[in-house]
Design a protein around this motif. Structure first.
Motif, PDB file in Angstrom:
ATOM      1  N   MET A 222      50.881 -38.815 -18.042  1.00 53.90           N
ATOM      2  CA  MET A 222      49.921 -39.762 -18.615  1.00 53.90           C
ATOM      3  C   MET A 222      50.422 -41.193 -18.468  1.00 53.90           C
ATOM      4  O   MET A 222      49.642 -42.112 -18.157  1.00 53.90           O
ATOM      5  CB  MET A 222      49.664 -39.429 -20.081  1.00 53.90           C
TER       6      MET A 222
ATOM      7  N   THR B  39      49.949 -42.407 -14.917  1.00 54.65           N
ATOM      8  CA  THR B  39      48.546 -42.622 -14.541  1.00 54.65           C
ATOM      9  C   THR B  39      47.857 -43.611 -15.494  1.00 54.65           C
ATOM     10  O   THR B  39      46.621 -43.651 -15.549  1.00 54.65           O
ATOM     11  CB  THR B  39      47.771 -41.288 -14.527  1.00 54.65           C
TER      12      THR B  39
ATOM     13  N   ARG C   3      45.124 -42.272 -17.872  1.00 52.57           N
ATOM     14  CA  ARG C   3      43.920 -41.598 -17.365  1.00 52.57           C
ATOM     15  C   ARG C   3      44.109 -40.090 -17.254  1.00 52.57           C
ATOM     16  O   ARG C   3      43.180 -39.322 -17.447  1.00 52.57           O
ATOM     17  CB  ARG C   3      43.533 -42.142 -15.989  1.00 52.57           C
ATOM     18  N   GLY C   4      45.303 -39.679 -16.889  1.00 50.05           N
ATOM     19  CA  GLY C   4      45.551 -38.287 -16.542  1.00 50.05           C
ATOM     20  C   GLY C   4      45.327 -38.058 -15.059  1.00 50.05           C
ATOM     21  O   GLY C   4      44.745 -38.890 -14.352  1.00 50.05           O
TER      22      GLY C   4
ATOM     23  N   ASP D  25      43.637 -36.362 -11.727  1.00 51.44           N
ATOM     24  CA  ASP D  25      42.268 -35.973 -11.387  1.00 51.44           C
ATOM     25  C   ASP D  25      42.099 -34.459 -11.330  1.00 51.44           C
ATOM     26  O   ASP D  25      41.012 -33.939 -11.599  1.00 51.44           O
ATOM     27  CB  ASP D  25      41.872 -36.587 -10.049  1.00 51.44           C
TER      28      ASP D  25
ATOM     29  N   THR E 151      46.825 -32.612 -19.361  1.00 53.51           N
ATOM     30  CA  THR E 151      47.191 -33.590 -18.332  1.00 53.51           C
ATOM     31  C   THR E 151      46.017 -34.011 -17.469  1.00 53.51           C
ATOM     32  O   THR E 151      45.955 -35.157 -17.009  1.00 53.51           O
ATOM     33  CB  THR E 151      48.295 -33.016 -17.422  1.00 53.51           C
TER      34      THR E 151
ATOM     35  N   ARG F 158      42.349 -35.141 -16.422  1.00 50.73           N
ATOM     36  CA  ARG F 158      41.298 -35.956 -17.058  1.00 50.73           C
ATOM     37  C   ARG F 158      40.014 -35.154 -17.260  1.00 50.73           C
ATOM     38  O   ARG F 158      39.781 -34.129 -16.602  1.00 50.73           O
ATOM     39  CB  ARG F 158      40.993 -37.186 -16.199  1.00 50.73           C
TER      40      ARG F 158
ATOM     41  N   GLY G 210      37.791 -33.002 -14.659  1.00 52.13           N
ATOM     42  CA  GLY G 210      38.644 -32.641 -13.538  1.00 52.13           C
ATOM     43  C   GLY G 210      38.715 -31.135 -13.335  1.00 52.13           C
ATOM     44  O   GLY G 210      38.008 -30.356 -13.989  1.00 52.13           O
TER      45      GLY G 210
ATOM     46  N   LYS H 289      36.549 -31.114 -22.596  1.00 54.46           N
ATOM     47  CA  LYS H 289      36.812 -32.048 -21.496  1.00 54.46           C
ATOM     48  C   LYS H 289      35.963 -31.740 -20.262  1.00 54.46           C
ATOM     49  O   LYS H 289      36.001 -32.487 -19.279  1.00 54.46           O
ATOM     50  CB  LYS H 289      38.297 -32.032 -21.131  1.00 54.46           C
TER      51      LYS H 289
END
Length: 380
Positions: free
Chosen positions: A237, A240, A243-244, A246, A275, A277, A280, A315
């Motif tokens: 994290m 990135t 964002r985490g 992709d 992890t 996003r 994803g 998510k």
């Protein structure tokens, strides 16, 4: 012929077994030039499957065609070939749709679609950690390689781990420019990182704690994440900017351990959910089983892994799982090797003769530093 035979937990033997023979007109006999010890072989070696005593191991095989059945018309004696670990008929519904890893005809084991050489519950097929191997449906299954010995170590990885690593990135829905996180820096995880970078990933993060694996990850341009130095989710994290990743690849499987060595079968799945996003994808290519009597929890013994499904749902993550259909990728990966665009042999650490297989299994299983991928050469 000489072969590597399972005798019980942490016990294999190199001994004499009957030579394979043509059993069906569509069979071929291969003289093995290279056969690899796979990380998934260690599940059997450690006694964490129901593999039968006396099984000849080996599903990563390369060699020369020595004999063909009367019904074989494409493959010829003398051809150099890669043998996909999937044993597939080529004509069932799944094979016709490109899912040779779930062939409906080759495995008589009840409730299991898909077959493989020398593996628990994957059908009655001897493995190739031996001098010779019988290949059913040879015209369909075998991939021709350029004659000679060039790229032998690279081609040896076409039977399983290179296509499997590539498949992990496909299951994850990776696109060019993506940040990809790969949990597990063993051979399959490193192949997933190599595949991701070839496919245009912006960055590939490889999470592990073994120094030799992390060094190899960095050697191909991946970013090493040492989970023994801190929470891997926090590290990714931070890298990135919150964002985490992709997408992510699970390349560990049901024997996941934390930094102290404690087994937690849900650990990697939880970390991936945290992890990757929102919206994803996750590709699960590490091995999971419907039963694991040696598991750390009662639920896991029944193949039930209690991971954070609620967050996965919230998510909007998508998940792909399962063994790789090697034939979907191996021709293209062969050609990437020949063109110099792919060099999967970067992870090969040791070449041993067949009679040294017992040592190879022991040292690979003990995760000795530098023992990252062992190739056996029966003719050595």
């Amino acid at each position: 012929m000489r072969a590597v035979v399972y005798r019980g937990p942490k016990s294999v033997e190199v001994t004499t077994v009957p030579d394979p023979r043509i059993e069906e007109p569509t069979d071929a006999i291969i003289r093995i030039t290279t056969t690899n010890i796979c990380g998934s072989d260690l599940h059997m070696y450690e006694g964490r499957t129901n593999v039968e005593e006396g099984t000849v191991f080996g599903h990563e095989n390369t060699g020369i065609v020595e004999e063909v059945g009367a019904g074989v018309t494409r493959v010829r004696v003398g051809d150099r070939v890669s043998v996909p670990f999937n044993v597939a008929c080529g004509t069932c519904r799944n094979c016709l749709h490109g899912w040779t890893s779930f062939c409906l005809r080759t495995n008589p084991t009840e409730g299991v679609d898909g077959a493989a050489y020398g593996y628990a519950n994957m059908g009655p097929y001897d493995g190739g950690q031996a001098e010779y191997l019988r290949v059913p449906y040879a015209d369909f299954n075998l991939l021709e390689l350029p004659a000679g010995t060039e790229h032998e170590d690279d081609f040896a990885l076409l039977s399983d781990i290179f296509p499997t690593g590539w498949h992990g990135t496909v299951l994850a829905g990776m696109s060019p420019g993506d940040d990809v996180v790969i949990y597990g820096g063993g051979p399959v995880g490193l192949m997933a990182a190599h595949s991701a970078l070839i496919r245009g990933a912006a960055r590939a993060f490889v999470v592990d704690k073994e120094p030799d694996r992390l060094r190899l990850a960095e050697s191909i341009g991946a970013t090493a994440i040492d989970f023994s130095a801190g929470d891997p989710v926090e590290q990714v994290m931070a890298a990135t900017e919150g964002r985490g990743a992709d997408c992510g690849v699970e390349a560990v499987g049901y024997q996941a351990h934390d930094a102290t060595g404690q087994e937690h079968p849900e650990l990697v799945l939880d970390n991936l959910v945290a992890t990757v996003r929102a919206t994803g994808g996750i590709g699960v290519i590490g091995v999971y089983l419907p039963e694991d009597p040696g598991a750390a929890t009662e639920q896991a013994k029944q193949g039930r892994i209690g991971f954070d499904f609620g967050s996965l749902f919230m998510k909007g993550l998508h998940v792909g799982t399962g063994q790789a259909p090697v034939m979907r990728y191996n021709r293209q990966l062969r050609d990437l090797i020949v063109a110099g665009r792919a060099t999967p042999s970067f992870l090969v650490s040791h070449h041993l003769g067949l009679d040294q297989a017992v040592e190879g299994y022991r040292r690979f299983d003990e995760r000795e530093d530098g023992w990252t991928k062992v190739l056996l050469n029966p003719g050595a």
